[in-house]
Design an enzyme around this catalytic site. Structure first.
Site, PDB file in Angstrom:
ATOM      1  N   LYS A  40       4.774  -5.981 -11.024  1.00 48.64           N
ATOM      2  CA  LYS A  40       4.983  -4.548 -11.293  1.00 48.64           C
ATOM      3  C   LYS A  40       6.069  -4.352 -12.350  1.00 48.64           C
ATOM      4  O   LYS A  40       5.937  -3.518 -13.248  1.00 48.64           O
ATOM      5  CB  LYS A  40       5.381  -3.825  -9.998  1.00 48.64           C
ATOM      6  CG  LYS A  40       4.234  -3.779  -8.987  1.00 48.64           C
ATOM      7  CD  LYS A  40       4.717  -3.257  -7.649  1.00 48.64           C
ATOM      8  CE  LYS A  40       3.609  -3.347  -6.619  1.00 48.64           C
ATOM      9  NZ  LYS A  40       4.106  -3.353  -5.256  1.00 48.64           N
ATOM     10  N   THR A  42       0.028  -4.613  -1.844  1.00 46.40           N
ATOM     11  CA  THR A  42      -0.743  -5.648  -2.557  1.00 46.40           C
ATOM     12  C   THR A  42      -1.788  -6.242  -1.625  1.00 46.40           C
ATOM     13  O   THR A  42      -1.539  -6.427  -0.440  1.00 46.40           O
ATOM     14  CB  THR A  42       0.208  -6.774  -3.055  1.00 46.40           C
ATOM     15  OG1 THR A  42       1.207  -6.192  -3.877  1.00 46.40           O
ATOM     16  CG2 THR A  42      -0.535  -7.836  -3.838  1.00 46.40           C
ATOM     17  N   LEU A  47       3.510 -10.972  -0.115  1.00 46.55           N
ATOM     18  CA  LEU A  47       2.935  -9.960  -1.018  1.00 46.55           C
ATOM     19  C   LEU A  47       3.496  -8.613  -0.582  1.00 46.55           C
ATOM     20  O   LEU A  47       3.770  -8.400   0.612  1.00 46.55           O
ATOM     21  CB  LEU A  47       1.405  -9.953  -0.901  1.00 46.55           C
ATOM     22  CG  LEU A  47       0.678 -11.204  -1.429  1.00 46.55           C
ATOM     23  CD1 LEU A  47      -0.807 -11.146  -1.107  1.00 46.55           C
ATOM     24  CD2 LEU A  47       0.877 -11.369  -2.936  1.00 46.55           C
ATOM     25  N   ASP A  48       3.643  -7.703  -1.545  1.00 49.45           N
ATOM     26  CA  ASP A  48       4.151  -6.374  -1.199  1.00 49.45           C
ATOM     27  C   ASP A  48       3.184  -5.676  -0.236  1.00 49.45           C
ATOM     28  O   ASP A  48       2.000  -6.006  -0.176  1.00 49.45           O
ATOM     29  CB  ASP A  48       4.273  -5.500  -2.458  1.00 49.45           C
ATOM     30  CG  ASP A  48       5.292  -6.053  -3.433  1.00 49.45           C
ATOM     31  OD1 ASP A  48       6.158  -6.835  -3.014  1.00 49.45           O
ATOM     32  OD2 ASP A  48       5.191  -5.683  -4.623  1.00 49.45           O
ATOM     33  N   MET A  49       3.727  -4.674   0.420  1.00 50.34           N
ATOM     34  CA  MET A  49       2.946  -3.891   1.385  1.00 50.34           C
ATOM     35  C   MET A  49       1.626  -3.361   0.770  1.00 50.34           C
ATOM     36  O   MET A  49       0.583  -3.375   1.402  1.00 50.34           O
ATOM     37  CB  MET A  49       3.838  -2.706   1.792  1.00 50.34           C
ATOM     38  CG  MET A  49       3.193  -1.756   2.698  1.00 50.34           C
ATOM     39  SD  MET A  49       4.082  -1.800   4.226  1.00 50.34           S
ATOM     40  CE  MET A  49       3.659  -0.225   4.876  1.00 50.34           C
TER      41      MET A  49
END
Ligand code: URA
Length: 263
Positions: free
Chosen positions: A219, A111, A107-109
């Site tokens: 996104k 998220t 997961l992104d930073m």
């Protein structure tokens, strides 16, 4: 059942060649009977293996579910930032687990939400293989409000497979069909309860299920329909739902049964 050379190699007894030598040079007893054949099959849930008088304590697979907290990196090494592995207790930082415990996807930073850790490479392969088609559901809070007409349009575009633009070094691509719905206030409040996001800020919220995991995919999908993701939280992986008692940064051990609910 597994071959003894594979199991002992996973336990850190060396390569398969080393295990062959070990079987020749040491007393290796399976349920009290000496064995020499590296192809001998073992059931670690039932059998007892003794090497030179010491019982081998086999590790079974580990599965963890974390509610990822923002500002952590989905990786086991980062010089600058806290990683999701840093949040695990020392029990999960043994030399054996340091090599084997890994993440099922990232997961992104910024998220939050459902992140799975496991030692089970076969499971990971099944879950992240491009052929797997397993749905991952995200709760999304958007910067701009969508009208009813725009919502219907987005539903259709996502269902047909929307084209997203390039980002950073990644090329644009056409997404696989995805399902979007618009949760009511009660659902939003419940999802945001154990998160860093204040649900009173929501303008438009969406629940989006995608079967891929490309770079910044969610996104980019909302960017393609002229909106912007303000907050993102994964709430479901296959049929496995994030335990809503877990606060951001907390995790729990999953049973094999729970992990099987993914499929
Ligand atoms: N899509 C994104 O854009 N970010 C995530 O972290 C996961 C899916």
């Amino acid at each position: 059942m597994e071959r003894i050379d594979k199991l002992l190699s996973h336990e850190g007894y060396g390569s398969r060649k080393d295990i062959k030598k070990l079987l020749r040079n040491y007393e290796v007893l399976l349920n009290g009977k000496q064995i020499f054949d590296p192809a001998t099959q073992i059931d670690i849930s039932k059998d007892t293996l003794c090497i030179d008088g010491e019982i081998v304590d086999f590790h079974t697979e580990i599965y963890l579910m974390m509610n990822k907290i923002q500002h952590t990196i989905s990786s086991n090494k980062d010089g600058e930032h806290q990683t999701v592995f840093d949040l695990l207790s020392d029990d999960f930082k043994t030399p054996y687990l340091q090599d084997k415990l890994h993440l099922v996807g990232r997961l992104d930073m910024d998220t939050e939400g459902l992140l799975i850790f496991t030692t089970d490479g076969e499971l990971t392969h099944k879950l992240i293989s491009p052929k797997s088609n397993i749905g991952k559901t995200y709760f999304v809070s958007l910067e701009k409000e969508f009208s009813e007409e725009e919502k219907q349009n987005v539903e259709q575009l996502f269902q047909e497979g929307i084209a997203v633009g390039p980002e950073d070094n990644e090329q644009g691509f056409i997404c696989k069909p995805a399902q979007v719905s618009w949760p009511n206030k009660e659902v939003c409040d419940s999802i945001c309860k154990n998160s860093s996001y204040d649900s009173s800020k929501i303008k438009t919220a969406a629940l989006l299920t995608i079967t891929e995991g490309k770079y910044h995919q969610v996104k980019r999908m909302f960017k393609a329909v002229n909106n912007k993701v303000e907050f993102l939280k994964r709430i479901k992986f296959g049929k496995l739902e994030l335990d809503n008692l877990l606060k951001p940064g907390e995790y729990k051990i999953l049973t094999n049964e729970e992990i099987n609910t993914i499929f």
